[in-house]
Design an enzyme around this catalytic site. Structure first.
Site, short mmCIF file in Angstrom:
data_model
loop_
_atom_site.label_atom_id
_atom_site.label_comp_id
_atom_site.label_asym_id
_atom_site.label_seq_id
_atom_site.Cartn_x
_atom_site.Cartn_y
_atom_site.Cartn_z
N VAL A 6 0.30 -5.72 -8.85
CA VAL A 6 -0.48 -5.17 -7.46
C VAL A 6 -0.38 -3.72 -7.49
CG1 VAL A 6 -0.24 -5.39 -5.03
CG2 VAL A 6 0.52 -7.33 -6.19
N SER A 11 1.39 1.98 2.55
CA SER A 11 2.49 1.44 2.96
C SER A 11 2.97 0.31 1.83
CB SER A 11 2.37 0.87 4.45
OG SER A 11 1.41 -0.07 4.38
N GLU A 84 -3.90 -7.44 4.18
CA GLU A 84 -4.79 -6.45 4.05
C GLU A 84 -6.20 -7.01 4.26
OE1 GLU A 84 -4.03 -3.41 2.78
OE2 GLU A 84 -1.92 -4.11 2.70
#
Length: 181
Positions: A6, A11, A84
């Site tokens: 990932v 953040s 997300e």
């Protein structure tokens, strides 16, 4: 099922929210970190939207790559999509990133700004970005705090983003608190 990677550029770098096996600074070529997403909830309102980060085409972006155990794929992907993709302002892509310390290239789940989405904004100048950020706040707090916090965390990770720092330099200092009557 094999392990997967990932890529975090905001953040996700300092607050991934999932367990991982290893983390590396990584460079994604062909995309750059950008304040290109209007925030109507967390860092702004529909009347006074803020700006949050997205990946846009062009340049490169230094961030973090996390290797996740393959047995956790379903759980971690469900978490990432809830975090997300709740308003579909990003495209989920698997993109090649280069691990800075090893030079290895891995394919990583990445979230790229959807240029056709109504919250996407392009071509704002630095002064216009700063003015938007300075006047916006939402459920998660002031937009200026989001930008300044992002820069502080990037520095902790040894990452400099001179473009984001130039936006922050244009933010006027917050007004001092008013004394109680």
């Amino acid at each position: 099922m094999g392990d997967f990677w990932v890529f975090g550029y905001g953040s996700l770098m300092w607050r991934p929210g999932f367990d991982y096996l290893e983390a590396h600074r990584a460079r994604l070529s062909g995309y750059r970190r950008s304040l290109c997403i209007r925030s109507h909830v967390y860092r702004g309102t529909p009347e006074r939207p803020g700006l949050v980060l997205g990946l846009e085409h062009g340049g490169s972006c230094l961030g973090m790559a996390f290797r996740v155990c393959g047995s956790r794929t379903e759980e971690v992907m469900a978490y990432l999509r809830a975090r997300e993709m709740m308003n579909r302002v990003y495209h989920e892509k698997r993109l090649p990133v280069r691990l800075v310390d090893t030079g290895a290239t891995v394919e990583a789940v990445s979230y790229v700004a959807d240029r056709a989405h109504g919250q996407y904004v392009a071509c704002l100048g630095l002064d216009e970005m700063a003015a938007t950020i300075a006047g916006a706040a939402g459920e998660a707090g002031a937009n200026r705090d989001y930008v300044l916090n992002t820069i502080a965390h990037l520095r902790e990770l040894g990452i400099r983003d001179r473009w984001l720092e130039s936006v922050a330099a244009r933010l006027s200092p917050p007004a001092p608190p008013r004394p109680a009557p």
